[in-house]
Design a protein around this motif. Structure first.
Motif, mmCIF file in Angstrom:
data_model
loop_
_atom_site.group_PDB
_atom_site.id
_atom_site.type_symbol
_atom_site.label_atom_id
_atom_site.label_comp_id
_atom_site.label_asym_id
_atom_site.label_seq_id
_atom_site.Cartn_x
_atom_site.Cartn_y
_atom_site.Cartn_z
ATOM 1 N N UNK A 1 -7.498 30.078 82.052
ATOM 2 C CA UNK A 1 -6.044 30.036 81.899
ATOM 3 C C UNK A 1 -5.614 30.432 80.492
ATOM 4 N N UNK A 2 -6.469 30.141 79.512
ATOM 5 C CA UNK A 2 -6.111 30.448 78.125
ATOM 6 C C UNK A 2 -5.888 31.935 77.911
ATOM 7 N N UNK A 3 -6.507 32.728 78.743
ATOM 8 C CA UNK A 3 -6.326 34.169 78.615
ATOM 9 C C UNK A 3 -4.857 34.546 78.733
ATOM 10 N N UNK A 4 -4.058 33.718 79.384
ATOM 11 C CA UNK A 4 -2.641 34.042 79.578
ATOM 12 C C UNK A 4 -1.736 33.305 78.615
ATOM 13 N N UNK A 5 -2.354 32.493 77.698
ATOM 14 C CA UNK A 5 -1.523 31.774 76.713
ATOM 15 C C UNK A 5 -1.076 32.703 75.614
ATOM 16 N N UNK A 6 -0.131 32.195 74.820
ATOM 17 C CA UNK A 6 0.323 32.936 73.655
ATOM 18 C C UNK A 6 -0.837 33.029 72.649
ATOM 19 N N UNK A 7 -0.981 34.174 71.958
ATOM 20 C CA UNK A 7 -2.086 34.383 71.013
ATOM 21 C C UNK A 7 -1.953 33.474 69.777
#
Ligand code: SF4
Ligand code: SF4
Ligand code: SF4
Ligand code: SF4
Ligand code: FES
Lengths: 894, 171
Positions: free
Chosen positions: B13-19
């Protein structure tokens, strides 16, 4: 002995003491302010409250001041009882209501008894919201800074200054919460012991002004045990350094020597070590050279020349001996005037061969009758004068026992005794500051003082040659003194070198010996000129004039002078001739003086703070001072220079390398110095495998203080000479008594922590007081009385018999080179009696030209009514004043 | 088994979080005011040096990297004659700031102090002293202390009565 239950734990304690000192002596923490072991209790601060219970069943108890309550057997007390704890917290809180928010800018901070006690009593937050009382400060002279806002009215300052030290110009003023401690008006504190206020005052009201010039907190100082270099008493000191500079001298307790105090010369005289006159580099013909160059030069000089060595009474045994070894015993000369040499020899003979044990300063304090012959102690051996001031309280104090008042109960004792004084008799050339507590005084020429002494001795023992044609009133005074001395339990006779007259010293010995026949507790003490005069006298060596002769007759052509200004010991003309005749003059010293100016080669020696050495005080006590900080290359101890020279010369050295080897060599070679091996623990000494740190554990700035030079910190220097380390790493507990670099115990950051270092409060340090006595009396002595009675002094027309007058600030060579002491030194003068002045039609301050022993002077006249007629007083040793051997006749020059 | 799958899922899911990665140094780091970075010496509201040379910061410093010498001006005001921090040793713990009774020494949100030569990390007072009050405006130690300094005589500090007249006979 008594059993005391403290918080239900039984302790075996000494009866008769007060509860506060008993608790402190047991190592318990109990806050206090106004009590001091040498001042006793007055119960003024109310900080030492504890609970006392009637018996086991009593749970309420009552609050008492621990310092005002004597120990009773089976007594039950509590320090930790909540009522007592709360009481103490309230007291400190009220003491603090007016206290300024000053710790950050207060020189006491970090060694402040008030800080410690506040923390100990648990007062953390200020609740008092009203205004604080403020005071104006006073300028108290060059030694002591005044910041009166910080006072908590414990009264310690005035009790010390007035009651203990006999000062008059400090007092308590105003009333209620406005009480003010100061002088009537601005001006230097007159007492010679004013510096102790900085330690006696538990707050930052009185602080060391010379420290303020280069202020450093106690936790940031590199400290080492040291010994005062400014008179023959050898008071123990702590010397503290920061950034390569000596920053303060504090008291180092020694129960037998200086106790809790120091004189101002000893405390503030250290400034000479930072003076511009310091020699920091080797010089050849006044040009700076490197260490190698100077070693090469001196080594060749020694190889080529006929060398003699002149030692010094202000250099350590180590340096003197090293020189003696370098030049050979028969070419080693004591660098003191022949008169001083003879006097020191005489004193050693009296003390070694006579039956009387030398009285330590502690013994003098305990004496109940004192006779002083020919000394102005306040100016020649200041702390001994302070001891005498305590001695005059001993006789009256005997009444206390009868009245059932313990000696520590100061207020009650003072009430009972009022101003009563025990017997103290002073025969001196001029008035002395001790005259105010003396029973009777006699002012006369040295020979008359000696005759008077002989007369006292002959009153004590008819086999002492009696003195004929002594004036009637003097004869009866002699008898009175003899009676007072015979009636005393522990009489002490004090004399010394300052009158420069051997007969005075003999007279003192006669009195003491006569008294000793009746009373084995008789004490005898002599003061000498300098810090190691005694050590030098115990070490063989020839007279200075023979050194002069050796060069004048061509037996020698190369002279090594060590830490000595010959112009202070010989007549200027003689020294000039001597130094001019010598082909090579090599001087080791740390300070520029006239002899250094005449030298061809100068080697920078370490001052006491940069050196290890042993000096022997007037009591014959050998005491070690430790190097405080590694000196800047190429400064090093004279003895280290000597071993370097010898290594350079023949690559074999002296047979020793470091302090210890040298000390061992001395002990083997010098029979009278046999015991100096035992003065300090060996360099290999470790406690729990650790060295003793010279720095407190909070020492700061290690990785920054030298970072401006190089960001990579240098390795800390190693000390091959002692078990002390130059860092804060090491054993944190109590070190052996002779190697205490500073006093500190958890919760006790101020000097009051000394309580925890003592066997018993106010007694000796744990492990015994430092120093080894080298002189023990010969109990089977067969010495007979001296019989050389001098002729009475007869004034001579148009002449004055000139005697030296001593000044605590000014007469000593080194201390006067510091700014603070120099500010207190007198101007040059010649003192004459008012009658002589009238005869010569001289008025005060008028310039008088005269000649003493061929030395011309032109000095302003000081007229005195106390200096005997026919005498003149020439201040001793003031900078710039030519030296002549006194006493001698003065001839008026028109 | 289930927990492993859950962890993998969360990571995915972190792949879609803000950088979180920022393009430093083009893009600057946002630091809070409480950030413990570069150390400064501040001034009080009157622009006097705040540091009174009390040595508490130096004593508090666990790596002993602060050294200074206190001195005094002609009116009795204490200040540091020199003040040196060896930042190559400093661990930015902030103990000095906590120990400082005058708010003089402060750690500020700035970490851009890197140097090629370690020697340059030795800061002297001229490198440390700023022209301002830093994080704690308003505090002026000498206004609450009892010491008299130029411009503030005895009794003129906050919460102080005028000096006692010692010679007064009034009760
Ligand atoms: S006397 Fe002690 S408590 Fe008072 S300001 Fe000075 S250091 Fe602080
Ligand atoms: S000045 Fe110091 S010693 Fe004197 S009463 Fe005040 S606090 Fe005590
Ligand atoms: S009495 Fe002598 S040894 Fe003691 S402190 Fe004073 S000058 Fe030093
Ligand atoms: S603690 Fe503050 S006031 Fe004290 S020396 Fe450090 S910076 Fe200066
Ligand atoms: S020490 Fe006991 S009342 Fe002050």
């Amino acid at each position: 002995m008594a059993t005391l239950y403290i918080d239900n734990k039984p302790y075996e304690v000494k009866a008769g003491k007060n509860l506060l000192e008993t608790c402190l002596g047991l190592g318990l923490d109990l806050p206090y302010f106004c009590w001091h072991p040498s001042l006793g209790s007055v119960g003024a601060c109310r900080q030492c409250a504890i609970k006392v219970f009637k018996d086991e069943t009593d749970t309420r108890g009552r609050i008492v001041m621990a310092c005002m309550e004597p120990v009773a057997d089976k007594q039950r007390i509590s320090i930790a009882h909540p009522d007592a704890v709360e009481f103490r917290a309230n007291v400190i809180e009220s003491l603090m209501t007016n206290h300024p928010h000053d710790c950050a800018v207060c020189d006491e901070g970090g060694s402040c008894h008030l800080q410690d006690m506040t923390v100990m009593s648990g007062h953390n937050y200020r609740r008092f919201r009203y205004n604080k009382r403020t005071f104006q400060n006073q300028d108290l002279g060059p030694f002591i800074n005044h910041e009166m806002n910080r006072c908590i009215t414990c009264y310690r300052c005035v009790r010390f200054y007035r009651d203990y030290a006999g000062g008059r110009d400090l007092n308590a003023f105003a009333s209620r919460s406005n009480v003010y401690f100061g002088r009537e008006e601005d001006g230097p504190l007159e007492s010679e012991f004013s510096g102790n206020l900085a330690e006696i005052c538990p707050t930052g009201v009185f602080t060391d002004k010379t420290l303020k010039e280069h202020y450093t907190r106690k936790w940031d100082l590199t400290m080492a045990p040291s010994v005062c270099q400014h008179c023959s008493l050898g008071c123990n000191t702590i010397a503290g350094e920061r950034y390569g500079e000596l920053r303060m001298i504090a008291n180092r307790y020694n129960g037998e020597v200086n106790g809790y105090f120091l004189c101002d010369r000893g405390r503030f005289g250290y400034e000479f070590t930072n003076s511009d006159l310091r020699i920091r580099q080797p010089f050849i013909s006044k040009f700076p050279v490197t260490k190698q160059q100077v070693l090469a030069e001196v080594a060749t000089d020694i190889k080529k020349g006929k060398v003699i060595g002149i030692g010094s009474p202000r250099a350590s045994l180590q340096s003197n001996f090293a020189l003696k070894q370098l030049v050979g015993a028969d070419r080693f000369f004591h660098g003191v005037s022949d008169n001083d040499h003879n006097i020191a020899d005489l004193i050693v003979k009296i003390l070694k061969e006579g039956p009387i044990r030398v009285a330590s300063m502690h013994d003098v304090q305990q004496a109940d009758a004192v006779l002083i012959l020919g000394e102005d102690l306040t100016n020649t051996a200041p702390m001994l004068a302070l001891a005498v001031r305590q001695a005059v309280k001993q006789q009256p104090m005997k009444k206390l026992a009868k009245a059932n008042i313990p000696a520590w109960h100061d207020a009650a004792a003072k009430e009972l005794l009022q101003d009563e004084k025990g017997p103290l008799f002073i025969a001196s050339i001029n008035t002395t500051k001790l005259d105010d507590v003396a029973t009777a005084t006699y002012h006369a020429a040295p020979d008359d003082i000696a005759r008077f002494g002989f007369a006292i001795a002959s009153c004590l023992d008819r086999s002492v040659p009696s003195v004929s044609n002594l004036p009637g009133e003097l004869q009866s005074l002699a008898q009175r003194i003899a009676d007072a001395l015979s009636n005393a339990e522990r009489p002490v006779i004090i004399s010394g070198a300052s009158s420069q007259t051997q007969s005075v010293i003999r007279a003192a010995a006669n009195v003491a010996w006569a008294l000793h026949k009746k009373n084995k507790n008789t004490g005898l003490a002599y003061t000498l000129a300098e810090c190691n005069s005694m050590g030098l006298a115990l070490m063989g060596g020839h007279r200075l004039n023979s050194a002069f002769d050796a060069v004048m007759n061509g037996h020698a052509d190369t002279v090594i002078v060590m830490e000595n200004d010959l112009y202070r010991h010989g007549k200027a003309a003689d020294v000039d001739a001597f130094l001019n005749k010598a082909k090579k003059v090599i001087v080791f010293d740390h300070i520029v003086h006239r002899t250094v100016e005449k030298a061809h080669v100068v080697l920078p020696a370490g001052a006491f703070s940069e050196s290890d050495g042993i000096v022997v005080n007037n009591e014959g006590r050998a005491q070690r001072y430790f190097q405080v900080y590694e000196c800047h290359e190429p400064i090093q101890e004279s003895w280290r220079w000597i071993v370097d020279i010898s290594k350079f010369e023949n690559n074999v050295g002296m047979g020793w390398e470091h302090f210890e080897g040298l000390t061992r060599t001395i002990a083997e070679a010098e029979p009278l110095l046999r015991d100096i091996n035992r003065v300090s623990p060996p360099a290999s000494y470790r406690i729990a495998g650790q060295k003793i740190p010279r720095e407190p554990h909070r020492y700061s700035g290690r990785t920054a203080m030298l970072a401006n030079i190089n960001v990579s910190e240098p390795k800390p220097p190693v000390d091959p000479d002692s078990p002390l380390s130059y860092t804060m790493e090491g054993y944190k507990g109590l070190p052996p008594s002779s190697a205490i670099p500073f006093f500190w115990t958890p919760g006790w950051n101020s000097v009051q922590s000394v309580n925890k270092y003592q066997e018993e409060i106010g007694g000796s340090l744990k492990g015994g007081d430092p120093g080894i006595r080298l002189i023990e009396p010969n109990l089977k002595s067969t010495l007979s009385y001296f019989t050389e009675l001098p002729e009475p002094f007869v004034p001579m027309k148009d002449h004055l018999w000139t005697v030296p007058l001593f000044h605590i600030f000014g007469s000593e060579e080194l201390s006067v080179l510091g700014d603070a002491v120099a500010k207190r030194a007198p101007q040059h003068y010649i003192m004459i009696n008012a009658l002589d002045a009238a005869e010569q039609k001289l008025s005060e301050n008028q310039e008088l030209a005269f000649d003493v022993e061929g030395q011309l002077y032109r000095l302003p006249v000081k007229i005195s009514t106390t200096l005997p007629k026919g005498l003149a007083g020439l201040p001793y040793g003031l900078p710039g004043l030519p030296n002549v051997e006194l006493p001698a006749w003065l001839i008026y020059k028109k | 088994m289930f927990s492993i799958i859950q962890s993998m899922w969360l990571t995915f899911l972190h792949a879609f979080h803000k950088r979180e990665t920022i393009q430093y140094p083009e893009e600057k780091v946002k630091l809070t005011t409480r950030w413990r970075g570069r150390i400064v010496l501040t001034r009080d509201p009157d622009m006097g040096e705040r540091c009174v040379g009390c040595y508490l910061c130096a004593a508090a410093c666990p790596v002993d990297c602060i050294s200074l010498q206190a001195t005094e001006d002609e009116n009795g005001r204490r200040y540091p004659e020199f003040f040196r921090i060896n930042f190559s040793r400093c661990i930015f713990c902030g103990y000095c700031e906590e120990a400082c009774p005058t708010y003089a020494i402060q750690l500020i949100p700035d970490f851009e102090m890197a140097e090629y030569d370690r020697q340059n990390l030795v800061y002297e007072k001229k490198d440390l002293l700023i022209e301002g009050e830093g994080k704690y405006p308003g505090y002026n130690y000498y206004r609450v202390a009892g010491l008299a300094i130029g411009g503030k005589k005895k009794g003129e500090a906050i919460n102080e009565n005028p000096p006692v007249d010692v010679k007064s006979l009034l009760p």
